[in-house]
Scaffold this motif. Structure first.
Motif, PDB file in Angstrom:
ATOM      1  N   ALA A 184      19.845 -19.814  -9.827  1.00  0.00           N
ATOM      2  CA  ALA A 184      18.446 -19.977 -10.394  1.00  0.00           C
ATOM      3  C   ALA A 184      17.546 -18.897  -9.931  1.00  0.00           C
ATOM      4  O   ALA A 184      17.789 -18.300  -9.201  1.00  0.00           O
ATOM      5  N   ILE A 185      16.463 -18.710 -10.722  1.00  0.00           N
ATOM      6  CA  ILE A 185      15.611 -17.467 -10.373  1.00  0.00           C
ATOM      7  C   ILE A 185      14.004 -18.108 -10.275  1.00  0.00           C
ATOM      8  O   ILE A 185      13.802 -18.957 -11.394  1.00  0.00           O
ATOM      9  N   ILE A 186      13.314 -17.989  -9.337  1.00  0.00           N
ATOM     10  CA  ILE A 186      12.018 -18.304  -9.304  1.00  0.00           C
ATOM     11  C   ILE A 186      11.010 -17.007  -9.531  1.00  0.00           C
ATOM     12  O   ILE A 186      11.170 -16.412  -8.688  1.00  0.00           O
ATOM     13  N   LEU A 187      10.556 -16.938 -10.650  1.00  0.00           N
ATOM     14  CA  LEU A 187       9.825 -15.721 -10.958  1.00  0.00           C
ATOM     15  C   LEU A 187       8.481 -15.752  -9.913  1.00  0.00           C
ATOM     16  O   LEU A 187       7.898 -16.887  -9.855  1.00  0.00           O
ATOM     17  N   ASN A 188       7.931 -14.584  -9.870  1.00  0.00           N
ATOM     18  CA  ASN A 188       6.605 -14.495  -9.226  1.00  0.00           C
ATOM     19  C   ASN A 188       5.360 -14.535 -10.044  1.00  0.00           C
ATOM     20  O   ASN A 188       4.461 -14.621  -9.362  1.00  0.00           O
ATOM     21  N   SER A 189       5.668 -14.380 -11.231  1.00  0.00           N
ATOM     22  CA  SER A 189       4.543 -14.436 -12.306  1.00  0.00           C
ATOM     23  C   SER A 189       4.817 -14.704 -13.694  1.00  0.00           C
ATOM     24  O   SER A 189       6.299 -14.484 -13.690  1.00  0.00           O
ATOM     25  N   LYS A 233       7.919 -27.220  -4.781  1.00  0.00           N
ATOM     26  CA  LYS A 233       7.792 -28.139  -5.932  1.00  0.00           C
ATOM     27  C   LYS A 233       9.101 -27.611  -7.169  1.00  0.00           C
ATOM     28  O   LYS A 233       9.921 -28.326  -7.300  1.00  0.00           O
ATOM     29  N   ILE A 234       9.112 -26.456  -7.318  1.00  0.00           N
ATOM     30  CA  ILE A 234      10.175 -25.989  -8.323  1.00  0.00           C
ATOM     31  C   ILE A 234      11.267 -26.309  -7.887  1.00  0.00           C
ATOM     32  O   ILE A 234      12.508 -26.860  -8.305  1.00  0.00           O
ATOM     33  N   THR A 235      11.585 -25.941  -6.535  1.00  0.00           N
ATOM     34  CA  THR A 235      12.934 -25.981  -5.500  1.00  0.00           C
ATOM     35  C   THR A 235      13.445 -27.582  -5.823  1.00  0.00           C
ATOM     36  O   THR A 235      14.715 -27.846  -6.211  1.00  0.00           O
ATOM     37  N   LEU A 236      12.593 -28.506  -5.598  1.00  0.00           N
ATOM     38  CA  LEU A 236      12.785 -29.927  -5.852  1.00  0.00           C
ATOM     39  C   LEU A 236      13.205 -30.218  -6.961  1.00  0.00           C
ATOM     40  O   LEU A 236      14.318 -30.951  -7.287  1.00  0.00           O
ATOM     41  N   GLU A 237      12.691 -29.528  -8.099  1.00  0.00           N
ATOM     42  CA  GLU A 237      12.988 -29.946  -9.541  1.00  0.00           C
ATOM     43  C   GLU A 237      14.393 -29.462  -9.760  1.00  0.00           C
ATOM     44  O   GLU A 237      15.280 -29.816 -10.238  1.00  0.00           O
ATOM     45  N   LEU A 238      14.547 -28.187  -9.409  1.00  0.00           N
ATOM     46  CA  LEU A 238      15.757 -27.358  -9.405  1.00  0.00           C
ATOM     47  C   LEU A 238      16.998 -28.246  -9.014  1.00  0.00           C
ATOM     48  O   LEU A 238      18.067 -28.264  -9.580  1.00  0.00           O
ATOM     49  N   MET A 239      16.779 -28.766  -7.750  1.00  0.00           N
ATOM     50  CA  MET A 239      17.943 -29.674  -7.012  1.00  0.00           C
ATOM     51  C   MET A 239      18.217 -30.823  -7.684  1.00  0.00           C
ATOM     52  O   MET A 239      19.100 -31.579  -7.482  1.00  0.00           O
ATOM     53  N   SER A 240      17.497 -31.427  -8.553  1.00  0.00           N
ATOM     54  CA  SER A 240      17.418 -32.658  -8.961  1.00  0.00           C
ATOM     55  C   SER A 240      18.107 -32.486 -10.671  1.00  0.00           C
ATOM     56  O   SER A 240      18.228 -33.376 -11.151  1.00  0.00           O
ATOM     57  N   LEU A 241      18.418 -31.348 -10.794  1.00  0.00           N
ATOM     58  CA  LEU A 241      19.242 -31.048 -12.163  1.00  0.00           C
ATOM     59  C   LEU A 241      20.446 -31.974 -11.884  1.00  0.00           C
ATOM     60  O   LEU A 241      21.158 -32.087 -10.842  1.00  0.00           O
ATOM     61  N   ALA A 242      20.969 -32.080 -13.338  1.00  0.00           N
ATOM     62  CA  ALA A 242      22.417 -32.647 -13.256  1.00  0.00           C
ATOM     63  C   ALA A 242      23.349 -31.759 -12.651  1.00  0.00           C
ATOM     64  O   ALA A 242      24.114 -32.070 -12.000  1.00  0.00           O
ATOM     65  N   LYS A 243      23.180 -30.355 -12.952  1.00  0.00           N
ATOM     66  CA  LYS A 243      24.066 -29.569 -12.350  1.00  0.00           C
ATOM     67  C   LYS A 243      23.291 -28.597 -11.487  1.00  0.00           C
ATOM     68  O   LYS A 243      22.687 -27.448 -12.133  1.00  0.00           O
ATOM     69  N   ALA A 247      22.587 -21.207  -5.891  1.00  0.00           N
ATOM     70  CA  ALA A 247      22.101 -20.276  -5.252  1.00  0.00           C
ATOM     71  C   ALA A 247      20.706 -19.987  -5.890  1.00  0.00           C
ATOM     72  O   ALA A 247      20.538 -20.232  -7.139  1.00  0.00           O
ATOM     73  N   ILE A 248      19.799 -19.318  -5.159  1.00  0.00           N
ATOM     74  CA  ILE A 248      18.480 -19.340  -5.662  1.00  0.00           C
ATOM     75  C   ILE A 248      18.015 -17.793  -5.289  1.00  0.00           C
ATOM     76  O   ILE A 248      17.777 -17.437  -4.137  1.00  0.00           O
ATOM     77  N   MET A 255       7.636 -17.046  -1.506  1.00  0.00           N
ATOM     78  CA  MET A 255       8.133 -18.347  -2.212  1.00  0.00           C
ATOM     79  C   MET A 255       9.540 -18.690  -1.627  1.00  0.00           C
ATOM     80  O   MET A 255       9.798 -20.183  -1.551  1.00  0.00           O
ATOM     81  N   ALA A 256      10.204 -17.895  -1.038  1.00  0.00           N
ATOM     82  CA  ALA A 256      11.570 -18.169  -0.347  1.00  0.00           C
ATOM     83  C   ALA A 256      11.069 -19.244   0.665  1.00  0.00           C
ATOM     84  O   ALA A 256      11.741 -20.395   1.165  1.00  0.00           O
ATOM     85  N   MET A 257       9.834 -18.966   1.349  1.00  0.00           N
ATOM     86  CA  MET A 257       9.562 -19.785   2.393  1.00  0.00           C
ATOM     87  C   MET A 257       9.534 -21.580   1.770  1.00  0.00           C
ATOM     88  O   MET A 257       9.958 -22.360   2.431  1.00  0.00           O
ATOM     89  N   GLY A 258       8.963 -21.710   0.784  1.00  0.00           N
ATOM     90  CA  GLY A 258       8.711 -22.772   0.166  1.00  0.00           C
ATOM     91  C   GLY A 258       9.998 -23.283  -0.031  1.00  0.00           C
ATOM     92  O   GLY A 258      10.249 -24.641  -0.178  1.00  0.00           O
ATOM     93  N   THR A 259      11.023 -22.508  -0.627  1.00  0.00           N
ATOM     94  CA  THR A 259      12.323 -23.128  -1.159  1.00  0.00           C
ATOM     95  C   THR A 259      12.993 -23.434   0.159  1.00  0.00           C
ATOM     96  O   THR A 259      13.672 -24.497   0.123  1.00  0.00           O
ATOM     97  N   TYR A 260      13.110 -22.917   1.274  1.00  0.00           N
ATOM     98  CA  TYR A 260      13.614 -23.237   2.548  1.00  0.00           C
ATOM     99  C   TYR A 260      13.024 -24.632   2.665  1.00  0.00           C
ATOM    100  O   TYR A 260      14.035 -25.481   3.322  1.00  0.00           O
ATOM    101  N   ASP A 261      11.785 -24.896   2.722  1.00  0.00           N
ATOM    102  CA  ASP A 261      11.211 -25.944   3.146  1.00  0.00           C
ATOM    103  C   ASP A 261      11.624 -27.109   2.342  1.00  0.00           C
ATOM    104  O   ASP A 261      12.047 -28.283   2.916  1.00  0.00           O
ATOM    105  N   ALA A 262      11.731 -27.053   1.071  1.00  0.00           N
ATOM    106  CA  ALA A 262      12.183 -28.112   0.153  1.00  0.00           C
ATOM    107  C   ALA A 262      13.617 -28.354   0.134  1.00  0.00           C
ATOM    108  O   ALA A 262      13.830 -29.435   0.318  1.00  0.00           O
TER     109      ALA A 262
END
Lengths: 339, 339
Positions: A184-189, A233-243, A247-248, A255-262
């Motif tokens: 997955a990729i989380i864009l910064n803007s 928030k995005i990470t939570l959604e990503l991880m609830s995907l069927a597949k 790696a992110i 943003m990685a801080m938020g992803t770690y937390d999630a």
DNA sequence: TTGAAAGCGCTACCAT
DNA sequence: ATGGTAGCGCTTTCAA
């Protein structure tokens, strides 16, 4: 305090030579008898004489000073390496830097330029604190100017910027090398925003995937805002995907801080369950995170160094648009799935 | 580029007046007939004349420039606000800053000072990037010098430092106000170290406890190293105590990161289960943490501003040792137990 | 109210 | 190899 500054006349009188000779000693002119040189040097030392740079500048029309205008150091502290690089280079050349942070205010910027011009700086480096296009007033044409972490549309000034595409590509390839396929990729803007970072990094991501024959899954590309809260928030959604992804790629260390937390809040561990790669190498985050974050470094110090070197060496003759690679900083947030 | 710089002579000739008159116009001398003033101003504008600061400095012995020597900006990016404050103040006074980062190398520091002295700076501000004692060479006595975030043993230079004791006390009191009684503290360095931060903050912690009649439990005071990894470990130990703390005062935001992590890994939530307060207000951490971290801010910007103002106004007449309070920045990491 | 002239401290040229 | 001197561009007397 300074009771009285001595002048070159004082030295000449005291050493019983002419001012010309003193000047020659000061400037290491070989045409001075060793004995005289010694005698003069002694007087200089005894009196603690300090030549006046101002007088010298006036005479030689060289200020040995370079202006450094930054657009917003305070809000982007990790970009200070840019200043560090510029300053190191300046020192090597025997120059000093007149630095002003114009805080993104065009008016302040003009005033800074004016003050610097009055002081007869030998050139200007204008540094943005994140990669962007800038528009500079015509005034900047009256003095050699080089750009850092930014560029003008018409490329009329030499400039140095980070290679966002290569960075994005290398980051993704590092994940692929470790046998990840669902990345997955989380864009910064927004991709539509004028900032080259998101666009370039995303392009690199696409290229890497394509070269590895991995089909791009649109569900895995998400748009963040650079901050941790949304990324959480995005990470939570990503991880609830069927597949869900294995790696992110977070386009920003913040943003990685938020992803770690999630991930941790989900009971998932890094990198056993999910691997992460960041971007920026913002040390206070990347090094303090648990586990330490692998990420792409911005070449701030190199760009700063280059800007001064280029200004002093070649800015008269060309307007090179230099692109600096973003090196991978390996830490511990990526697991090798093949192992 | 700059085809040719005009001089005051050019303007005088063109306006058919004497150079003295042009100079008077330039300096807003009231003794100029309005008509003449206008005429001269017009020529100045038409020719785009820029007065030479260098010549003016030579004549007036004023460089309108201040030297700023920093000991290590690059490694302590959140201290850039110090520069920002200094620069804002400098601008208000119409001065520019010659900045050099001497990277904690005494030799570089001396060379920087020398370069600045040559340029006839009107004063020096020497800034440390964290609160400490420094020893300055005698050379610094030859020019007005003010210290920021540091001090010399003999207090011979004016200086400004943060009030670590008040900061530690207010942090602890904030916790007490929210009805916490078992309050742990993780120090950022050995109490025996020469750095005032750990000592002062700890003293504030003790004072607050004492005034609230809370007995200090030695089990709750632990020594960290400022980084997250050790703080993680310490937090785990703290929470496995028979009577674990309900709140932790992390003497560094970076350590708070480790504490957050440890708590979450234990399945504990912040602030429901444990309240946290940090120190430093390192924004990239405090704001991005989840939940955002309440912490004590270091008065960097204020100290920077003060240093310039003091240098320009009163450094000739006294050597004030100014102590700046550390304000509390409330975010969301503290729970009110009384609620 | 204004112009002319004397420096500020240095470098660079011209003699010697 | 060295001393004397003419400016660099400006501000600031001093006269007018």
């Amino acid at each position: 305090m300074d009771s009285k500054r001595y002048t070159i006349q004082d030295i000449a009188r005291e050493a019983k030579v002419g001012v010309g000779t003193v000047s020659r000693v000061l400037n290491n002119d070989p045409n001075v008898k060793e004995a005289t040189r010694l005698k003069v040097k002694q007087v200089i030392k005894r009196l603690g004489y300090q030549p006046s740079f101002t007088a010298r500048s006036l005479r030689t029309q060289k200020s040995q000073t370079i202006g450094f205008i930054a657009d917003n150091v305070a809000t982007t502290p990790f970009a200070v390496n840019l200043i560090k690089g510029a300053q190191d280079a300046a020192r090597r050349h025997g120059k000093l830097l007149l630095i002003v942070d114009a805080g993104n205010d065009p008016q302040l910027r003009e005033r800074a330029l004016k003050s610097m011009l009055e002081r007869e700086v030998e050139g200007i480096v204008y540094a943005a604190m994140f990669h962007q296009e800038v528009v500079l007033s015509a005034e900047f044409r009256s003095v050699p100017t080089v750009l850092v972490d930014c560029y003008t549309r018409d490329k009329s000034h030499p400039s140095s910027v980070p290679d966002e595409v290569q960075g994005g590509k290398d980051a993704t390839e590092e994940l692929i090398k470790n046998k990840h396929k669902r990345i997955a990729i989380i864009l910064n803007s927004e991709l539509s925003s004028p900032h080259p970072a998101a666009k370039g990094r995303y392009q690199g991501y696409c290229e890497a995937l394509e070269e590895a024959n991995i089909e791009l899954d649109p569900k895995l590309v998400r748009t963040g805002d650079g901050d941790s809260a949304l990324s959480f928030k995005i990470t939570l959604e990503l991880m609830s995907l069927a597949k869900p992804p294995t790696a992110i790629f977070c386009c920003t260390d913040r943003m990685a801080m938020g992803t770690y937390d999630a991930l941790k809040s989900l009971g998932l561990s890094i990198p056993q369950d999910v691997s992460i790669i960041g971007f920026d190498n913002q040390e206070v985050i990347a090094e303090q995170l648990h586990p330490p974050l692998s990420t792409m470094a911005l070449p701030h110090e190199k760009m700063g160094r280059w800007s001064i070197d280029y200004l002093l060496d070649k800015s008269q003759t060309s307007t090179e648009q230099h692109v600096f690679p973003c090196p991978l900083i390996k830490r511990a947030s990526i697991k090798d799935l093949g192992a």
